[in-house]
Design a protein around this motif. Structure first.
Motif, PDB file in Angstrom:
ATOM      1  N   ARG A  25     -23.479 -18.162 -16.787  1.00  0.00           N
ATOM      2  CA  ARG A  25     -24.933 -18.197 -16.638  1.00  0.00           C
ATOM      3  C   ARG A  25     -25.341 -18.132 -15.176  1.00  0.00           C
ATOM      4  NH1 ARG A  25     -27.605 -21.990 -14.784  1.00  0.00           N
ATOM      5  NH2 ARG A  25     -25.946 -23.523 -15.121  1.00  0.00           N
ATOM      6  N   ARG A  26     -24.681 -18.946 -14.335  1.00  0.00           N
ATOM      7  CA  ARG A  26     -25.027 -18.988 -12.918  1.00  0.00           C
ATOM      8  C   ARG A  26     -24.738 -17.652 -12.243  1.00  0.00           C
ATOM      9  NH1 ARG A  26     -28.343 -19.845  -9.117  1.00  0.00           N
ATOM     10  NH2 ARG A  26     -27.525 -20.701  -7.161  1.00  0.00           N
ATOM     11  N   ALA A  27     -23.591 -17.051 -12.568  1.00  0.00           N
ATOM     12  CA  ALA A  27     -23.262 -15.754 -11.979  1.00  0.00           C
ATOM     13  C   ALA A  27     -24.293 -14.702 -12.375  1.00  0.00           C
ATOM     14  CB  ALA A  27     -21.865 -15.319 -12.422  1.00  0.00           C
ATOM     15  N   ASP A  28     -24.772 -14.759 -13.605  1.00  0.00           N
ATOM     16  CA  ASP A  28     -25.777 -13.793 -14.041  1.00  0.00           C
ATOM     17  C   ASP A  28     -27.108 -14.039 -13.339  1.00  0.00           C
ATOM     18  OD1 ASP A  28     -26.297 -11.527 -15.792  1.00  0.00           O
ATOM     19  OD2 ASP A  28     -27.612 -12.863 -16.922  1.00  0.00           O
ATOM     20  N   GLU A  29     -27.463 -15.297 -13.150  1.00  0.00           N
ATOM     21  CA  GLU A  29     -28.692 -15.605 -12.401  1.00  0.00           C
ATOM     22  C   GLU A  29     -28.599 -15.062 -10.977  1.00  0.00           C
ATOM     23  OE1 GLU A  29     -28.981 -19.807 -12.554  1.00  0.00           O
ATOM     24  OE2 GLU A  29     -29.838 -19.882 -14.590  1.00  0.00           O
ATOM     25  N   LEU A  30     -27.465 -15.285 -10.330  1.00  0.00           N
ATOM     26  CA  LEU A  30     -27.272 -14.771  -8.976  1.00  0.00           C
ATOM     27  C   LEU A  30     -27.284 -13.250  -8.970  1.00  0.00           C
ATOM     28  CD1 LEU A  30     -24.462 -17.240  -7.888  1.00  0.00           C
ATOM     29  CD2 LEU A  30     -26.757 -17.131  -6.905  1.00  0.00           C
ATOM     30  N   GLY A  31     -26.679 -12.648  -9.979  1.00  0.00           N
ATOM     31  CA  GLY A  31     -26.692 -11.191 -10.083  1.00  0.00           C
ATOM     32  C   GLY A  31     -28.095 -10.648 -10.233  1.00  0.00           C
ATOM     33  N   ARG A  32     -28.903 -11.287 -11.067  1.00  0.00           N
ATOM     34  CA  ARG A  32     -30.286 -10.829 -11.258  1.00  0.00           C
ATOM     35  C   ARG A  32     -31.067 -10.882  -9.944  1.00  0.00           C
ATOM     36  NH1 ARG A  32     -32.247 -10.976 -16.827  1.00  0.00           N
ATOM     37  NH2 ARG A  32     -30.606 -11.677 -18.250  1.00  0.00           N
ATOM     38  N   GLY A  33     -30.753 -11.870  -9.109  1.00  0.00           N
ATOM     39  CA  GLY A  33     -31.404 -11.950  -7.809  1.00  0.00           C
ATOM     40  C   GLY A  33     -31.063 -10.787  -6.895  1.00  0.00           C
ATOM     41  N   SER A  34     -29.986 -10.067  -7.230  1.00  0.00           N
ATOM     42  CA  SER A  34     -29.581  -8.890  -6.459  1.00  0.00           C
ATOM     43  C   SER A  34     -29.721  -7.611  -7.276  1.00  0.00           C
ATOM     44  CB  SER A  34     -28.128  -9.056  -5.997  1.00  0.00           C
ATOM     45  OG  SER A  34     -27.988 -10.199  -5.187  1.00  0.00           O
ATOM     46  N   GLY A  35     -30.504  -7.685  -8.362  1.00  0.00           N
ATOM     47  CA  GLY A  35     -30.756  -6.502  -9.184  1.00  0.00           C
ATOM     48  C   GLY A  35     -29.608  -6.107 -10.076  1.00  0.00           C
ATOM     49  N   ALA A  36     -28.778  -7.074 -10.501  1.00  0.00           N
ATOM     50  CA  ALA A  36     -27.604  -6.761 -11.306  1.00  0.00           C
ATOM     51  C   ALA A  36     -27.451  -7.790 -12.418  1.00  0.00           C
ATOM     52  CB  ALA A  36     -26.351  -6.741 -10.432  1.00  0.00           C
ATOM     53  N   ARG A  37     -26.565  -7.497 -13.339  1.00  0.00           N
ATOM     54  CA  ARG A  37     -26.103  -8.459 -14.336  1.00  0.00           C
ATOM     55  C   ARG A  37     -24.617  -8.715 -14.118  1.00  0.00           C
ATOM     56  NH1 ARG A  37     -28.981  -8.930 -19.132  1.00  0.00           N
ATOM     57  NH2 ARG A  37     -27.858 -10.926 -19.265  1.00  0.00           N
ATOM     58  N   ALA A  38     -24.159  -9.936 -14.385  1.00  0.00           N
ATOM     59  CA  ALA A  38     -22.737 -10.276 -14.333  1.00  0.00           C
ATOM     60  C   ALA A  38     -22.204 -10.247 -15.756  1.00  0.00           C
ATOM     61  CB  ALA A  38     -22.533 -11.654 -13.709  1.00  0.00           C
ATOM     62  N   VAL A  39     -21.259  -9.354 -16.018  1.00  0.00           N
ATOM     63  CA  VAL A  39     -20.878  -9.027 -17.392  1.00  0.00           C
ATOM     64  C   VAL A  39     -19.371  -9.177 -17.573  1.00  0.00           C
ATOM     65  CG1 VAL A  39     -21.024  -7.283 -19.209  1.00  0.00           C
ATOM     66  CG2 VAL A  39     -22.792  -7.387 -17.449  1.00  0.00           C
ATOM     67  N   ALA A  40     -18.995  -9.707 -18.724  1.00  0.00           N
ATOM     68  CA  ALA A  40     -17.576  -9.887 -19.061  1.00  0.00           C
ATOM     69  C   ALA A  40     -17.031  -8.605 -19.685  1.00  0.00           C
ATOM     70  CB  ALA A  40     -17.407 -11.068 -20.010  1.00  0.00           C
ATOM     71  N   LEU A  41     -16.737  -7.653 -18.835  1.00  0.00           N
ATOM     72  CA  LEU A  41     -16.082  -6.409 -19.207  1.00  0.00           C
ATOM     73  C   LEU A  41     -14.847  -6.244 -18.337  1.00  0.00           C
ATOM     74  CD1 LEU A  41     -19.189  -4.043 -19.438  1.00  0.00           C
ATOM     75  CD2 LEU A  41     -17.693  -4.634 -21.359  1.00  0.00           C
ATOM     76  N   ALA A  42     -13.723  -5.925 -18.942  1.00  0.00           N
ATOM     77  CA  ALA A  42     -12.480  -5.847 -18.169  1.00  0.00           C
ATOM     78  C   ALA A  42     -12.328  -4.528 -17.432  1.00  0.00           C
ATOM     79  CB  ALA A  42     -11.281  -6.089 -19.073  1.00  0.00           C
ATOM     80  N   THR A  43     -13.022  -3.496 -17.882  1.00  0.00           N
ATOM     81  CA  THR A  43     -13.179  -2.244 -17.131  1.00  0.00           C
ATOM     82  C   THR A  43     -14.601  -1.751 -17.364  1.00  0.00           C
ATOM     83  OG1 THR A  43     -12.389  -0.886 -18.994  1.00  0.00           O
ATOM     84  CG2 THR A  43     -10.755  -1.520 -17.321  1.00  0.00           C
ATOM     85  N   SER A  44     -15.052  -0.871 -16.504  1.00  0.00           N
ATOM     86  CA  SER A  44     -16.391  -0.299 -16.677  1.00  0.00           C
ATOM     87  C   SER A  44     -16.351   0.818 -17.718  1.00  0.00           C
ATOM     88  CB  SER A  44     -16.889   0.278 -15.353  1.00  0.00           C
ATOM     89  OG  SER A  44     -18.086   1.029 -15.568  1.00  0.00           O
TER      90      SER A  44
END
Length: 364
Positions: A74-93
């Motif tokens: 949750r915290r990583a996603d909040e920080l990501g949103r502050g930089s215009g991104a989402r933090a996602v649990a994907l092992a490859t893109s």
């Protein structure tokens, strides 16, 4: 009861397009001003600027571990949103990406040493640390758990796509990671000192930059009194991570008990173990896995049942049996992360939807 903790590498993606974005520096700058509400543990840079790593603190409770993992996601996603991104649990893109290596002296040295292997390496894993009493116990554990590790890869597999196409693998991360020459299974070790000497000999060849580049699927940590199991993809859901951590701790407990009882370790020839890992990464839970006892293909369900039987006493002693069994059964029924990614693409035909769905599942 042994402590357990995890490190998770999260992909940073554009919320609309789903493409990875190189904003780790911005995310970590925001993270530097921490508040009292932040989770315990750490958030750090990783090899590429399109990813970050979060680390829990050691705990003896799987429930507490799950809370820490959920809070960090949750915290990583909040920080990501502050930089215009989402933090996602994907092992490859799932989408094509041009990885941008973090500007750090060690990573630049990796580029100089390994070239495209470093430049193209954008993968996210789940590393589980379990406490051990000594290097000797840790080496004995490594000798005994290796045949079971491919089953953990099959359960956690969450990387079917690479460069915008279906790789044909449930875990293509496991293939990409093998490009580094120190990744994989190992021979057996007679003691903790034998393990440390072996690592020193590998570093002395000048191929790995240092001991942190010894990417064994199970290794003695250089920084903590733990065995670190590195084979799993980052799991799609928090509950998947908890399941993998519970299984790793039970494997360590079972192996340590066998060592103390004087039971011989199984054969740990790296080449059959490498083939078993390939098999697990290729088909996940959808086909056969290599049976650790007989070294021959068996239906994945049968091998997973054997794993659960092998660690049953440890799961019971740790109070983890119900939690782990329930989550293993759910993954076998609903599919692992790779199965769920493919189901989204089958339904929508859009890889961006795969990423957007994964972003929501990450928070579950």
């Amino acid at each position: 009861m042994r402590t357990v903790g995890v490190e998770e590498e999260l992909l940073l993606v554009d919320p609309g397009s789903g493409a990875p974005v190189a904003v780790a520096g911005s995310v970590l700058a925001h993270a530097a001003s921490r508040s009292a509400d932040d989770p315990e543990g750490e958030i750090e840079a990783e090899l590429q600027q399109q990813q970050i790593e979060v680390e829990t603190t050691p705990t003896t409770s799987l429930a507490d571990l799950g809370s820490q993992v959920r809070d960090w996601r949750r915290r990583a996603d909040e920080l990501g949103r502050g930089s215009g991104a989402r933090a996602v649990a994907l092992a490859t893109s799932p989408l094509p990406v041009d990885p941008r290596t973090t500007v750090k002296a060690r990573y630049q040295a990796m580029i100089a040493q390994f070239g495209l292997t470093t430049l193209e390496q954008l993968t996210c894993g789940c590393h589980v640390h379990v406490g051990v009493e000594s290097d000797d116990e840790g080496a004995a554990v490594i000798n005994r758990i290796q045949p079971w590790l491919p089953s953990l890869l099959a359960l956690s597999a969450n990387s079917p796509y690479w460069d915008g196409r279906d790789s044909g693998y449930a875990s293509y991360r496991s293939q990409a990671g093998m490009r580094f020459p120190t990744t994989g299974p190992t021979r057996a070790f007679s003691s903790g000192a034998d393990y440390r000497d072996y690592v020193d000999d590998l570093v002395a060849t000048g191929v790995p930059l240092d001991g942190d580049m010894i990417y064994f699927y199970a290794r003695l940590s250089r920084h903590y009194p733990t065995v670190e199991v590195r084979i799993a993809d980052i799991c799609a859901r928090t509950v998947d991570t908890v399941m993998i951590a519970g299984l790793v701790r039970a494997l360590v407990d079972t192996a340590a008990a066998a060592w103390r009882a004087g039971e011989p370790a199984p054969a740990t020839d790296p080449e059959p173990l490498r083939l078993a890992t390939w098999r697990a990464g290729r088909s996940g839970l959808a086909g056969d896995l290599i049976d650790p006892a007989g070294g021959r293909p068996q239906p994945a369900a049968q091998v997973i049942d054997a794993l659960l039987e092998h660690v049953d006493a440890a799961l019971g002693a740790n109070g983890d049996r119900d939690t782990v069994h329930a989550e293993v059964e759910r993954v076998r029924t609903e599919g692992n992360g790779a199965d769920r990614q493919r189901a989204v693409l089958d339904r929508t035909g859009d890889l961006a939807d795969v990423v957007r769905t994964a972003a929501e599942v990450t928070q579950n």
